[in-house]
Design an enzyme around this catalytic site. Structure first.
Site, mmCIF file in Angstrom:
data_model
loop_
_atom_site.group_PDB
_atom_site.id
_atom_site.type_symbol
_atom_site.label_atom_id
_atom_site.label_comp_id
_atom_site.label_asym_id
_atom_site.label_seq_id
_atom_site.Cartn_x
_atom_site.Cartn_y
_atom_site.Cartn_z
ATOM 1 N N ARG A 116 0.886 -1.174 0.000
ATOM 2 C CA ARG A 116 0.000 0.000 0.000
ATOM 3 C C ARG A 116 0.915 1.213 0.000
ATOM 4 O O ARG A 116 1.718 1.377 0.922
ATOM 5 C CB ARG A 116 -0.909 -0.002 1.229
ATOM 6 C CG ARG A 116 -1.529 1.372 1.475
ATOM 7 C CD ARG A 116 -2.675 1.347 2.426
ATOM 8 N NE ARG A 116 -3.837 0.722 1.821
ATOM 9 C CZ ARG A 116 -5.082 0.843 2.298
ATOM 10 N NH1 ARG A 116 -5.304 1.537 3.396
ATOM 11 N NH2 ARG A 116 -6.083 0.256 1.691
ATOM 12 N N HIS A 143 -7.223 0.907 -6.549
ATOM 13 C CA HIS A 143 -7.486 0.064 -5.371
ATOM 14 C C HIS A 143 -8.231 -1.189 -5.859
ATOM 15 O O HIS A 143 -9.403 -1.389 -5.565
ATOM 16 C CB HIS A 143 -8.320 0.857 -4.367
ATOM 17 C CG HIS A 143 -8.316 0.282 -2.982
ATOM 18 N ND1 HIS A 143 -7.566 -0.815 -2.624
ATOM 19 C CD2 HIS A 143 -8.984 0.662 -1.846
ATOM 20 C CE1 HIS A 143 -7.767 -1.086 -1.346
ATOM 21 N NE2 HIS A 143 -8.624 -0.205 -0.851
ATOM 22 N N GLN A 146 -10.153 -3.730 -3.456
ATOM 23 C CA GLN A 146 -11.451 -3.229 -3.004
ATOM 24 C C GLN A 146 -12.489 -3.399 -4.110
ATOM 25 O O GLN A 146 -13.614 -3.855 -3.860
ATOM 26 C CB GLN A 146 -11.333 -1.754 -2.615
ATOM 27 C CG GLN A 146 -12.623 -1.135 -2.124
ATOM 28 C CD GLN A 146 -13.049 -1.636 -0.756
ATOM 29 O OE1 GLN A 146 -12.285 -1.605 0.188
ATOM 30 N NE2 GLN A 146 -14.279 -2.104 -0.633
ATOM 31 N N ASP A 238 -16.970 7.772 -1.916
ATOM 32 C CA ASP A 238 -15.720 7.612 -1.169
ATOM 33 C C ASP A 238 -15.399 8.981 -0.555
ATOM 34 O O ASP A 238 -16.056 9.984 -0.874
ATOM 35 C CB ASP A 238 -14.608 7.145 -2.134
ATOM 36 C CG ASP A 238 -13.292 6.827 -1.436
ATOM 37 O OD1 ASP A 238 -13.274 6.716 -0.190
ATOM 38 O OD2 ASP A 238 -12.262 6.682 -2.138
ATOM 39 N N CYS A 278 -16.246 2.260 0.298
ATOM 40 C CA CYS A 278 -15.106 1.379 0.622
ATOM 41 C C CYS A 278 -14.693 1.476 2.091
ATOM 42 O O CYS A 278 -14.065 0.566 2.607
ATOM 43 C CB CYS A 278 -13.926 1.695 -0.279
ATOM 44 S SG CYS A 278 -13.391 3.419 -0.174
ATOM 45 N N ARG A 306 -13.657 -8.188 1.478
ATOM 46 C CA ARG A 306 -12.220 -7.978 1.261
ATOM 47 C C ARG A 306 -11.467 -9.265 1.611
ATOM 48 O O ARG A 306 -10.538 -9.661 0.920
ATOM 49 C CB ARG A 306 -11.706 -6.824 2.137
ATOM 50 C CG ARG A 306 -12.212 -5.446 1.759
ATOM 51 C CD ARG A 306 -11.702 -5.010 0.412
ATOM 52 N NE ARG A 306 -10.245 -4.958 0.344
ATOM 53 C CZ ARG A 306 -9.482 -3.973 0.815
ATOM 54 N NH1 ARG A 306 -10.051 -2.911 1.345
ATOM 55 N NH2 ARG A 306 -8.164 -4.015 0.715
HETATM 56 N N1 NVA Z 1 -9.715 6.914 -1.668
HETATM 57 C C1 NVA Z 1 -9.362 6.496 -0.324
HETATM 58 C C2 NVA Z 1 -9.632 5.039 -0.165
HETATM 59 C C3 NVA Z 1 -9.306 4.497 1.202
HETATM 60 C C4 NVA Z 1 -9.548 3.026 1.324
HETATM 61 C C5 NVA Z 1 -7.916 6.835 -0.040
HETATM 62 O O1 NVA Z 1 -7.070 6.618 -0.910
HETATM 63 O O2 NVA Z 1 -7.643 7.328 1.050
HETATM 64 N N1 CP Z 2 -11.172 0.176 2.280
HETATM 65 C C1 CP Z 2 -9.906 0.070 2.722
HETATM 66 O O1 CP Z 2 -8.964 -0.195 1.978
HETATM 67 O O2 CP Z 2 -9.783 0.215 4.069
HETATM 68 P P1 CP Z 2 -8.436 0.392 4.891
HETATM 69 O O3 CP Z 2 -7.843 1.724 4.497
HETATM 70 O O4 CP Z 2 -8.873 0.359 6.320
HETATM 71 O O5 CP Z 2 -7.498 -0.718 4.562
#
Ligand code: NVA
Ligand code: CP
Length: 318
Positions: A116, A143, A146, A238, A278, A306
Site C-alpha cells: 500500500r 485500489h 477493493q 468515497d 469502501c 475484502r
Molecule cells: N480513496 C481512499 C480510499 C481508502 C480506502 C484513499 O485513498 O484514502
Molecule cells: N477500504 C480500505 O482499503 O480500508 P483500509 O484503508 O482500512 O485498509
C-alpha cells in the site's frame, strides 16, 4: 475432502501480479469472484482450505489501514500461510533504500508481496524487481482489491453484474478508477459524477471506455450527480480527501458540497438500489447518516468480502 472446492481451480494465473483489474480479462475477474464466493462458503461451513501452507506474504504499508491489513493477515492465516506486517517507518525504504533492491531481497524470503503506497510507480517498480507475485493494496491510482470485493458483493446481492448501472459520486480517485475499469470489463454501466477539476485520470477513462465498448457496458463522466444516480442499481461514494490529500480538505469540502450522497439524491436511484462505500467514511460529509446507516447500505458486506476476495487472489496467484 475438506480441501476440495466446488469450482474448478485454474492454475494459469499462478505467478501473476495483481496490480490492476486492467491486466485481467473479464473471464479472469468473474473467475476470481466465483472463487471468492466459494472460499466464503467454505469458511462459513467450517471447511478448511489451506493451499498456501508454509508460504509467507510480506505486507508493506506506507499508508494507514484497518481493512486491508486485517483481511490480508487473516486471509493468509486461513489459507495455511503467514503474513508479515512491514511498516515503511521500520523498513530501510523509509531511509532511502531503493525499491528495486528491496524487491530483490524480499523475493528471497517471501512468496508474495502486498504493498500500500502513494505513487503507483512504486507498485510497478516493486513488481518489476520481484520474482514473486506483487499485489496492489492501494496506490494513488487504484485500489483493485477493493473493487474486486465490491463486484463480488454486488454479484451476491443482485445475482448478476452485466447490465447493472453503478453511479460513483465524488472524487475521481483511486477508488473511482478501479470501479470504472472493473465495471467496463464486466459489461456494466458506470456513471461517475465529480466536481470540475476532480475528474478521473484521462488514461484510465480511455481504457475504461474501450473496455466498456468491448464488453457491452458504458463509462460516463459527468458533473451532474443527479444525472449519474438516475435509475442506478448501485450508488457508491468515497471520501473527498484521500490519504495524502489531507492538506486540501477545506477547499475540497467547498468543491464537493453538491456531491454529498443523501436521501435527496438517492431518491433518483432505483428503489432497491445498493449503497456502497469502501470505508473509512465521514458521516455528514460525503454521505448522510440516513443513507450509510439505512436499509439500502451494504457497507459491511463489502468490508467482509475484502477477506474472501483477497483469499481468492492469493490462492490463484501464489
Ligand atoms: N480513496 C481512499 C480510499 C481508502 C480506502 C484513499 O485513498 O484514502
Ligand atoms: N477500504 C480500505 O482499503 O480500508 P483500509 O484503508 O482500512 O485498509
Amino acid at each position: 475432502m475438506a480441501e476440495q472446492l466446488n469450482i474448478e481451480l485454474r492454475t494459469d494465473l499462478k505467478g501473476r501480479d495483481f496490480i490492476g483489474l486492467v491486466d485481467y480479462s473479464p473471464e479472469d475477474i468473474q473467475y476470481l469472484i466465483d472463487l471468492a464466493v466459494e472460499l466464503k462458503r467454505k469458511t462459513k461451513a467450517g471447511e478448511p482450505y489451506q493451499p498456501l501452507k508454509g508460504k509467507t506474504l510480506g505486507m508493506i504499508f506506507e499508508k494507514s489501514s484497518t481493512r486491508t491489513r486485517v483481511s490480508f493477515e487473516v486471509g493468509m492465516y486461513q489459507l495455511g500461510g503467514h503474513a508479515l506486517f512491514l511498516s515503511r517507518n521500520d523498513l530501510q525504504i523509509g531511509r532511502g533504500e531503493p525499491i528495486m533492491d528491496t524487491a530483490q531481497v524480499m523475493s528471497r524470503y517471501l512468496d508474495g508481496i502486498m504493498i500500500r503506497t502513494f505513487a503507483h510507480r512504486t507498485v510497478i517498480d516493486l513488481a518489476r524487481g520481484s520474482t514473486v507475485p506483487v499485489i496492489n493494496g492501494l496506490s494513488d491510482l487504484s485500489h483493485p482489491c477493493q473493487a474486486l470485493a465490491d463486484y463480488q458483493t454486488i454479484f451476491e446481492h443482485k445475482g448478476s453484474l452485466k447490465g447493472l448501472k453503478i453511479a460513483y459520486i465524488g472524487d475521481g480517485n483511486n477508488m473511482a478508477h478501479s470501479l470504472m475499469i472493473g465495471a467496463a470489463k464486466l459489461g456494466m454501466t458506470i456513471a461517475v459524477a465529480t466536481p470540475e477539476g476532480y475528474g478521473p485520470d484521462k488514461e484510465v477513462l480511455a481504457a475504461s471506455q474501450e473496455a466498456a465498448q468491448q464488453n457491452g457496458g458504458a463509462c460516463i463522466v459527468t458533473h451532474d450527480a443527479r444525472e449519474a444516480v438516475e435509475q442506478a442499481d448501485v450508488v457508491y461514494t468515497d471520501v473527498w480527501a484521500s490519504m495524502g490529500f489531507e492538506a486540501e480538505q477545506k477547499e475540497r469540502e467547498k468543491a464537493f458540497h453538491a456531491f454529498r450522497v443523501n436521501e435527496e439524491l438517492t431518491k433518483y436511484a432505483k428503489p432497491d438500489y445498493l449503497f456502497m462505500h469502501c470505508l473509512p467514511a465521514h458521516r455528514g460529509e460525503e454521505v448522510s447518516e440516513g443513507v450509510i446507516d439505512g436499509k439500502n447500505s451494504i457497507i459491511f458486506d463489502q468490508a467482509e468480502n475484502r477477506l474472501h476476495a483477497q483469499k481468492a487472489i492469493m490462492a490463484a496467484i501464489m
